[in-house]
Write a protein that holds these residues in place. Sequence first.
Motif, short mmCIF file in Angstrom:
data_model
loop_
_atom_site.label_atom_id
_atom_site.label_comp_id
_atom_site.label_asym_id
_atom_site.label_seq_id
_atom_site.Cartn_x
_atom_site.Cartn_y
_atom_site.Cartn_z
N TRP A 39 -2.85 -2.37 27.69
CA TRP A 39 -2.75 -1.03 28.12
C TRP A 39 -2.65 -0.50 26.49
CZ3 TRP A 39 -4.45 0.93 32.47
CH2 TRP A 39 -4.20 0.11 33.81
N GLN A 40 -2.84 0.62 26.23
CA GLN A 40 -2.62 1.30 24.82
C GLN A 40 -2.97 2.70 25.09
OE1 GLN A 40 -4.95 -0.40 21.60
NE2 GLN A 40 -3.70 0.42 20.05
N VAL A 41 -1.96 3.50 24.32
CA VAL A 41 -2.15 4.86 24.10
C VAL A 41 -3.27 5.43 23.22
CG1 VAL A 41 0.24 5.29 24.88
CG2 VAL A 41 -0.52 5.42 22.34
N LEU A 42 -3.61 6.73 23.07
CA LEU A 42 -4.37 7.38 22.27
C LEU A 42 -3.85 8.45 21.95
CD1 LEU A 42 -7.91 6.27 23.95
CD2 LEU A 42 -6.91 5.30 21.91
N ASN A 43 -2.91 8.56 21.23
CA ASN A 43 -2.17 9.90 20.49
C ASN A 43 -1.67 9.62 19.50
OD1 ASN A 43 0.21 8.68 21.47
ND2 ASN A 43 0.38 9.51 23.50
N THR A 44 -0.64 10.55 18.94
CA THR A 44 0.06 10.48 17.61
C THR A 44 1.42 10.61 18.06
OG1 THR A 44 -0.01 12.85 17.41
CG2 THR A 44 -1.97 11.40 16.38
N ALA A 45 2.14 10.24 19.17
CA ALA A 45 3.44 10.46 19.68
C ALA A 45 4.11 9.62 18.64
CB ALA A 45 3.51 9.98 20.94
N ASN A 46 3.80 8.49 18.19
CA ASN A 46 4.64 7.64 17.45
C ASN A 46 4.80 8.43 15.97
OD1 ASN A 46 6.17 5.04 16.90
ND2 ASN A 46 4.49 4.54 15.21
N TYR A 47 4.07 9.13 15.49
CA TYR A 47 4.37 10.01 14.35
C TYR A 47 5.57 11.13 14.62
CZ TYR A 47 0.44 8.17 11.75
OH TYR A 47 -0.53 7.58 11.32
N ASN A 48 5.33 11.68 15.66
CA ASN A 48 6.40 12.72 16.20
C ASN A 48 6.00 13.18 17.74
OD1 ASN A 48 7.95 15.18 16.43
ND2 ASN A 48 7.35 15.84 14.62
N LEU A 49 6.98 13.00 18.36
CA LEU A 49 6.83 13.15 19.75
C LEU A 49 6.56 14.70 20.06
CD1 LEU A 49 10.01 11.56 21.69
CD2 LEU A 49 7.60 10.83 21.53
N LEU A 50 6.85 15.60 19.15
CA LEU A 50 6.81 17.03 19.28
C LEU A 50 5.08 17.37 18.44
CD1 LEU A 50 10.17 18.46 18.47
CD2 LEU A 50 8.94 18.27 20.67
N ALA A 128 8.36 1.73 22.36
CA ALA A 128 7.24 0.40 22.50
C ALA A 128 6.07 0.92 23.19
CB ALA A 128 7.93 -0.83 23.22
N THR A 129 6.15 1.57 24.16
CA THR A 129 4.93 2.03 24.79
C THR A 129 3.77 2.99 24.20
OG1 THR A 129 6.35 2.62 26.81
CG2 THR A 129 4.11 3.30 26.94
N TYR A 130 4.17 3.57 23.18
CA TYR A 130 3.25 4.45 22.53
C TYR A 130 3.07 4.19 20.85
CZ TYR A 130 7.62 6.91 22.11
OH TYR A 130 8.97 7.55 21.89
N LEU A 131 3.85 3.06 20.52
CA LEU A 131 3.22 2.42 19.51
C LEU A 131 1.61 2.17 19.04
CD1 LEU A 131 6.05 -0.31 18.79
CD2 LEU A 131 5.71 1.71 17.24
N PRO A 132 1.16 2.40 17.97
CA PRO A 132 -0.21 2.10 17.79
C PRO A 132 -0.64 0.86 18.03
CG PRO A 132 0.67 2.33 15.62
CD PRO A 132 1.75 2.49 16.66
N HIS A 133 -0.21 -0.05 18.91
CA HIS A 133 -0.52 -1.54 19.27
C HIS A 133 -0.56 -1.41 20.86
CE1 HIS A 133 0.89 -2.72 15.31
NE2 HIS A 133 1.90 -1.80 15.34
N PRO A 134 -1.36 -2.33 21.15
CA PRO A 134 -1.67 -2.59 22.65
C PRO A 134 -0.54 -3.42 23.39
CG PRO A 134 -2.96 -4.10 21.57
CD PRO A 134 -2.49 -3.23 20.57
N PHE A 135 -0.23 -3.31 24.61
CA PHE A 135 0.90 -4.18 25.15
C PHE A 135 0.20 -4.66 26.53
CE2 PHE A 135 1.62 -0.10 26.82
CZ PHE A 135 2.10 -0.03 28.09
N GLN A 136 0.89 -5.82 26.89
CA GLN A 136 0.08 -6.44 28.25
C GLN A 136 1.23 -6.24 29.33
OE1 GLN A 136 -1.87 -10.00 27.63
NE2 GLN A 136 -2.76 -10.06 29.63
#
Length: 276
Positions: A39-50, A128-136
């Motif tokens: 799984w992986q996110v497609l957002n910029t939350a790791n830069y800034n949650l807001l 860990a969930t929304y870093l720009p890396h996948p997780f399994q």
Amino acid sequence: MQTNKRLCLLTLCAVLVPAALAHDIPRRPDGKPDLNGVWQVLNTANYNLLAHSASAALATVDGPFGSIPAPEVVALGAVGAVPGGGGVVEGGEIPYTEAARAIQQENQAHWLERDPEIKCYLPGVPRATYLPHPFQIFHSESAIFFAYAFAGATRNIYLEDPGEAPAESWMGQSFGYWEDDTLVVEVTGQNDRTWFDRSGNHHSDALKVIERYRFDGPDVLLYEALIEDPKVFTRPWKISMPLYRRMGPDARIHQFKCVEFVEELMYGHLRKEPIR
């Protein structure tokens, strides 16, 4: 009469769509949703949650006509720039206490020296969930295990309440249980050294995170995390985002044990003859 027909159709759709969705999601033999996958996110939350606008860099200095990238990152050019994002915080506000807000602003100003991601420290939860890396997610009837590409981080999800965490750690202790088709994970026992993002949003060792994972179709998980920390925030607050299943031959996590990549950054000055 025509209006009543439209209302009936709308009501029927509202009933049938969730019911159809419940049948379409992958399930294990015991009937629970099957979370197995990458799984992986497609957002910029790791830069800034807001919510935030695009900018030249996270580390900036005053220039003759406004802010410019700091000397340490100016050579990165567009690679070091920050893409804009709509934010993932419910209500658009992180409810810091006055003192904690000052720390966040100081962290943001000293991002290069302070962000634990730069030094390859374990990311903590929920970051860990929304870093720009996948997780399994590995999921069986008796166990749930999360493996992250970044820094080789892992989480074993206890399915029976283990009680209080025996010690603080970077990834904390995770206790999971099901509420219908939603996996709920309570995370406690994290240390105070992780951040929520690259913008200096922080927490204390009193942090408690309540995560919720539920399917929104066969290849999308809806992720929510309720953040509680009375030392830092005036009230609980929540983030939410979709997680997408990685598909095709690259649907796997590749090793990114980055500790060795930052040795020069952290210890290069200890060389007998430093190279920089």
